[in-house]
Design a protein around this motif. Structure first.
Motif, PDB file in Angstrom:
ATOM      1  N   GLU A  31       0.811  -1.219   0.000  1.00 42.92           N
ATOM      2  CA  GLU A  31       0.000   0.000   0.000  1.00 42.92           C
ATOM      3  C   GLU A  31       0.847   1.273   0.000  1.00 42.92           C
ATOM      4  O   GLU A  31       0.336   2.368  -0.306  1.00 42.92           O
ATOM      5  CB  GLU A  31      -0.954   0.023   1.191  1.00 42.92           C
ATOM      6  CG  GLU A  31      -0.288  -0.113   2.546  1.00 42.92           C
ATOM      7  CD  GLU A  31      -0.242  -1.548   3.041  1.00 42.92           C
ATOM      8  OE1 GLU A  31      -0.217  -1.733   4.276  1.00 42.92           O
ATOM      9  OE2 GLU A  31      -0.217  -2.466   2.196  1.00 42.92           O
ATOM     10  N   GLN A  32       2.128   1.168   0.317  1.00 49.73           N
ATOM     11  CA  GLN A  32       2.990   2.351   0.268  1.00 49.73           C
ATOM     12  C   GLN A  32       3.433   2.663  -1.152  1.00 49.73           C
ATOM     13  O   GLN A  32       3.534   3.831  -1.540  1.00 49.73           O
ATOM     14  CB  GLN A  32       4.226   2.137   1.156  1.00 49.73           C
ATOM     15  CG  GLN A  32       3.933   2.114   2.642  1.00 49.73           C
ATOM     16  CD  GLN A  32       5.180   1.843   3.462  1.00 49.73           C
ATOM     17  OE1 GLN A  32       5.562   0.694   3.656  1.00 49.73           O
ATOM     18  NE2 GLN A  32       5.821   2.896   3.941  1.00 49.73           N
ATOM     19  N   VAL A  33       3.688   1.642  -1.943  1.00 46.62           N
ATOM     20  CA  VAL A  33       4.162   1.874  -3.306  1.00 46.62           C
ATOM     21  C   VAL A  33       3.006   2.035  -4.287  1.00 46.62           C
ATOM     22  O   VAL A  33       3.159   2.674  -5.338  1.00 46.62           O
ATOM     23  CB  VAL A  33       5.103   0.723  -3.750  1.00 46.62           C
ATOM     24  CG1 VAL A  33       4.332  -0.553  -4.062  1.00 46.62           C
ATOM     25  CG2 VAL A  33       5.955   1.137  -4.941  1.00 46.62           C
ATOM     26  N   ALA A  34       1.842   1.509  -3.971  1.00 39.93           N
ATOM     27  CA  ALA A  34       0.717   1.513  -4.907  1.00 39.93           C
ATOM     28  C   ALA A  34       0.339   2.897  -5.420  1.00 39.93           C
ATOM     29  O   ALA A  34       0.175   3.080  -6.640  1.00 39.93           O
ATOM     30  CB  ALA A  34      -0.493   0.825  -4.270  1.00 39.93           C
ATOM     31  N   PRO A  35       0.187   3.923  -4.561  1.00 43.93           N
ATOM     32  CA  PRO A  35      -0.208   5.241  -5.093  1.00 43.93           C
ATOM     33  C   PRO A  35       0.816   5.822  -6.067  1.00 43.93           C
ATOM     34  O   PRO A  35       0.442   6.496  -7.034  1.00 43.93           O
ATOM     35  CB  PRO A  35      -0.320   6.103  -3.829  1.00 43.93           C
ATOM     36  CG  PRO A  35      -0.498   5.150  -2.706  1.00 43.93           C
ATOM     37  CD  PRO A  35       0.280   3.935  -3.085  1.00 43.93           C
TER      38      PRO A  35
END
Length: 217
Positions: A31-35
């Motif tokens: 979820e940290q790299v997704a955006p």
């Protein structure tokens, strides 16, 4: 997916003069790299052990790194999504070299390691895979193919991840303890068609592979 070293290549310690390979990992969560990746508008998928976790819907083990699947033709997504980061290509396998934006990596380079700065741990590893128009082509065996649209699965929180049967196909070549664990975790959740595809892909590549018996049960 795993970091590979071909037979005859120098051992990593022989090439790692700057200590890059021994620099610590503290992987980001998906979820940290997704955006950052979503902002590029190009396709990407969480891969590796995290993909198995997203498939079964829970954390199943600790992860030494975070793998992200990209098509080779979209490799500049790495620089677009992580501006200002230190980005290294495994060229040749077992050796990391700086990879600058705008350079096209050669076909033999599949792994890209990324960290925000020299003082921070490695956070993300990108894995480049091949495609023929709208068909994914395994770099382990070009006979193993899949429509690109069938590679993407989506977790409950919206994060895209690599189809578990494809991820397990890559893991079948390593058979490390963590690969065996990932198979054990995923197997009860695989559908009949997913088992069949995985079995056929492994059979095409390694007909005597011990996972075949487990997939047939």
């Amino acid at each position: 997916m795993t970091r590979e070293r071909a037979a005859g290549d120098p051992a990593p310690q022989d090439l790692d003069q700057g200590g890059l390979l021994s620099h610590p990992w503290r992987p980001w969560e998906p979820e940290q790299v997704a955006p950052l990746l979503d902002a590029t508008g190009r396709p990407w998928l969480i891969a590796g052990g995290f993909a198995i976790d997203l498939f079964v819907g829970r954390r199943t083990r600790e992860h030494a790194d975070l793998d992200v699947f990209l098509l080779r033709r979209d490799q500049q997504v790495v620089h677009e999504s992580l501006p200002g980061w230190e980005i290294y290509a495994a060229d040749p396998p077992g050796h990391l070299r700086t990879w600058l934006a705008g350079e096209t990596l050669p076909a033999g380079v599949h792994d890209i390691w990324c960290r925000p700065s020299a003082d921070e741990p490695w956070r993300v590893q990108f894995m480049l895979d091949e495609a023929d128009c709208q068909t994914w082509v395994s770099r382990r065996n070009s006979q193993v193919r899949r429509p690109l649209g069938e590679l993407r699965h989506t977790a409950a929180d919206g994060i895209p991840f690599l189809a578990p049967e494809v991820q397990l196909f890559y893991k079948a070549s390593g058979r490390r303890p963590k690969d065996e664990q990932d198979l054990e975790v995923a197997l009860p959740h695989l559908s009949g068609p997913q088992r069949d595809w995985l079995a056929q892909a492994i059979l095409t590549t390694e007909p005597a592979h011990p996972w075949l018996a487990r997939l047939a049960r």
